[in-house]
Scaffold this active site. Structure first.
Site, PDB file in Angstrom:
ATOM      1  N   HIS A 101      46.061  16.058  45.827  1.00  0.00           N
ATOM      2  CA  HIS A 101      46.844  15.918  45.370  1.00  0.00           C
ATOM      3  C   HIS A 101      48.153  16.206  45.220  1.00  0.00           C
ATOM      4  O   HIS A 101      47.952  17.136  46.205  1.00  0.00           O
ATOM      5  CB  HIS A 101      46.886  16.472  43.369  1.00  0.00           C
ATOM      6  CG  HIS A 101      46.022  15.759  42.883  1.00  0.00           C
ATOM      7  ND1 HIS A 101      44.294  17.263  42.913  1.00  0.00           N
ATOM      8  CD2 HIS A 101      45.285  14.941  41.969  1.00  0.00           C
ATOM      9  CE1 HIS A 101      43.431  16.551  42.172  1.00  0.00           C
ATOM     10  NE2 HIS A 101      44.239  15.246  41.254  1.00  0.00           N
ATOM     11  N   ASP A 104      48.990  20.285  44.246  1.00  0.00           N
ATOM     12  CA  ASP A 104      48.382  21.079  45.296  1.00  0.00           C
ATOM     13  C   ASP A 104      49.439  21.124  45.768  1.00  0.00           C
ATOM     14  O   ASP A 104      48.984  22.946  46.416  1.00  0.00           O
ATOM     15  CB  ASP A 104      46.693  21.014  45.313  1.00  0.00           C
ATOM     16  CG  ASP A 104      46.155  19.618  44.276  1.00  0.00           C
ATOM     17  OD1 ASP A 104      46.553  20.113  43.019  1.00  0.00           O
ATOM     18  OD2 ASP A 104      45.325  18.656  45.095  1.00  0.00           O
ATOM     19  N   ASP A 296      32.322  12.713  44.443  1.00  0.00           N
ATOM     20  CA  ASP A 296      32.722  14.081  43.589  1.00  0.00           C
ATOM     21  C   ASP A 296      31.745  14.607  43.135  1.00  0.00           C
ATOM     22  O   ASP A 296      31.047  14.655  42.622  1.00  0.00           O
ATOM     23  CB  ASP A 296      33.806  14.734  42.422  1.00  0.00           C
ATOM     24  CG  ASP A 296      35.279  13.656  43.737  1.00  0.00           C
ATOM     25  OD1 ASP A 296      35.888  13.639  44.378  1.00  0.00           O
ATOM     26  OD2 ASP A 296      36.455  13.421  42.248  1.00  0.00           O
ATOM     27  N   ASP A 309      33.423  21.529  36.808  1.00  0.00           N
ATOM     28  CA  ASP A 309      33.284  21.426  37.392  1.00  0.00           C
ATOM     29  C   ASP A 309      32.294  22.760  38.412  1.00  0.00           C
ATOM     30  O   ASP A 309      33.142  23.266  39.234  1.00  0.00           O
ATOM     31  CB  ASP A 309      34.136  21.199  37.881  1.00  0.00           C
ATOM     32  CG  ASP A 309      35.486  20.416  37.660  1.00  0.00           C
ATOM     33  OD1 ASP A 309      34.238  19.426  37.254  1.00  0.00           O
ATOM     34  OD2 ASP A 309      36.588  20.194  37.530  1.00  0.00           O
TER      35      ASP A 309
HETATM   36  C1  XLS Z   1      38.949  15.337  37.044  1.00  0.00           C
HETATM   37  C2  XLS Z   1      38.906  14.881  38.304  1.00  0.00           C
HETATM   38  C3  XLS Z   1      40.312  15.035  39.392  1.00  0.00           C
HETATM   39  C4  XLS Z   1      40.041  14.106  40.414  1.00  0.00           C
HETATM   40  C5  XLS Z   1      41.336  13.610  41.207  1.00  0.00           C
HETATM   41  O1  XLS Z   1      37.978  15.574  36.305  1.00  0.00           O
HETATM   42  O2  XLS Z   1      37.742  15.008  38.818  1.00  0.00           O
HETATM   43  O3  XLS Z   1      40.159  16.165  40.223  1.00  0.00           O
HETATM   44  O4  XLS Z   1      39.140  14.086  41.526  1.00  0.00           O
HETATM   45  O5  XLS Z   1      42.508  13.215  40.407  1.00  0.00           O
HETATM   46 NI    NI Z   2      36.641  14.548  40.942  1.00  0.00          NI
HETATM   47 NI    NI Z   3      35.836  16.603  37.630  1.00  0.00          NI
END
Ligand code: XLS
Ligand code: NI
Ligand code: NI
Length: 435
Positions: A101, A104, A296, A309
């Site tokens: 991002h 970041d 992801d 996460d």
């Molecule tokens: C948050 C999201 C974020 C996206 C990118 O929950 O997963 O990390 O992947 O903005």
């Molecule tokens: Ni994400």
């Molecule tokens: Ni996420």
């Protein structure tokens, strides 16, 4: 000259399943062929800049636990140092991609012009490092959820000035992604949703978001960006209700605003779970519509109900995810981005390395299991057998027919179907041979 951040840690190597070295790969062997393709080219691993380098270890009850040399990120020398450390980590892991991002990479400047100036400065610096290292950008994105200006949404904000700020921010992030030859551009709308209907005009907000995404696609074509535009579904968190709830909701939304064929999906393991689905369900929904873009990879804590996460560590889940990805033809321009963060007690640089090695290894193991399931073919054979009745000309003709003619046939042929076993346990036993 290294930064010294990872002192004492050497490059991770493939040592095979029998090695007991926790900092070696036991399954990830980049050059090994899986279904005729190199493992590295199947998995296309990426490190997420935000969790690995920006995040400070806070939770809702406590602040920073990680004390990194670049924290707090309040100047450009800190940002550059952080980039140096990031590229050292990419090298130690041998990971081919990363994602970011804007927030970041550069310190928040509080106004648009300085945000873009510093973003351009740091992405120029990163561009030089990419050339030296050969590391590539999987995707860039704009953080339009952390700063307080985004608290009521970005493109769905009731204030048109915030819509404008969001449009300009996404433009700057698409420019930077294009400059760095990014292979995708992602939009995740964490604040594109609402807390209470009492202050929300949902139809208007959806129309604004639909128009915004069209502007993104128009701009992509204008600048000749060849990457794929992706939206990332998530049902809630931080908003109470998010418009991009899950894959099916996003696909409906994209169709409504004429964006099918232009935008695909970035699916996240933990978001699938938050939406009450499995990861493979979300992947299958997307691939059945030709809209799988990228993934992801992470894992939620199934007891806490939060988007925790965590790094992935559940082989059967990962194997089924790659099974449906492989069956649909693989990740194409997408990749496996570790949108995963350390636990806040995992303070040391070695924890960051171990987390990624473990994540890469479980994905490699899952990929090999998925390939073995495909090569074995029993799952496919069972699936084909279940639907074989549809292969006859009369069944196919029925789909072109109508309710009255079908009824006449049911009566004349005295059609009276007999239920047949779905064989779920048999199929699960087959999967269990590979995981
Ligand atoms: C948050 C999201 C974020 C996206 C990118 O929950 O997963 O990390 O992947 O903005
Ligand atoms: Ni994400
Ligand atoms: Ni996420």
């Amino acid at each position: 000259m290294t930064t010294g951040f990872f002192d004492g840690i050497s490059k991770a190597r493939f040592e095979g399943p029998d090695s007991t070295n926790p900092l070696a790969f036991h399954h990830y062997n980049p050059d090994e062929l899986v279904l005729g393709t190199r493992m590295e080219d199947h998995l296309r691993f990426a490190v997420a800049w935000w969790h690995s380098f920006a995040w400070e270890g806070g939770d809702p009850f406590g602040g920073q636990t990680f004390i990194r040399p670049w924290h707090p990120l309040d100047d450009m020398s800190g940002a550059r140092f952080k980039a140096d450390v990031a590229f050292e980590m990419f090298d130690l892991l041998g990971v081919p991609y990363f994602c970011w991002h804007d927030a970041d990479l550069r310190p928040e400047q509080g106004n648009y012009t300085d945000n873009v100036r510093t973003l351009n400065e740091i992405t120029d610096y990163i561009g030089e490092k990419m050339e030296d290292a050969g590391t590539k950008l999987l995707w860039g994105t704009a953080n339009m959820f952390s700063h307080r200006r985004w608290m009521s949404g970005a493109s769905t904000n009731p204030d048109p000035d915030v819509f404008a700020f969001a449009a300009a921010t996404v433009k700057s992030c698409m420019d930077a992604t294009h400059k760095l030859n990014g292979e995708n551009y992602v939009l995740w709308g964490g604040r594109e949703g609402y807390e209470t209907l009492l202050n929300t005009d949902m139809k208007r907000e959806a129309d604004h978001m639909g128009r915004f995404l069209n502007m993104v696609v128009e701009y992509k074509h204008k600048i000749g960006f060849k990457g794929t535009i992706l939206v990332e579904p998530k049902p809630q968190e931080p908003s109470k209700h998010q418009y991009d709830f899950d894959a099916a909701t996003c696909i409906g939304f994209l169709r409504k605003y004429g964006l099918e064929g232009q935008i695909k999906l970035n699916l996240e393991q933990g978001h699938a779970i938050l939406a009450g689905h499995s990861f493979e369900h979300e992947i299958a929904v997307a691939t059945s519509e030709g809209m799988l873009g990228s993934i992801d990879m992470n894992r939620n804590d199934y007891q806490s109900g939060w988007d925790t996460d965590q790094f992935p560590n559940n082989l059967p889940e990962v194997a089924l995810a790659y099974y449906y990805i492989l069956k649909a033809g693989g990740l194409t321009t997408g990749g496996t981005n570790f949108d995963a963060k350390l636990r806040r007690q995992s303070l040391d640089p070695v924890d960051l390395i171990a987390a990624h090695i473990g994540g890469m290894d479980v994905c490699a193991r899952g990929l090999k299991a998925a390939a073995a399931m495909i090569e074995d073919g029993s799952l496919d054979t069972n699936l084909a057998a279940r639907y074989q009745g549809w292969n006859t000309p009369s069944s196919q003709a029925m789909l072109e027919s109508d309710l009255e003619s079908i009824t006449a046939r049911v009566v004349s042929e005295d059609i009276n179907p007999m239920p047949r076993s779905g064989r779920q346990e048999v199929l699960e036993n087959i999967v269990n041979r590979f995981v």
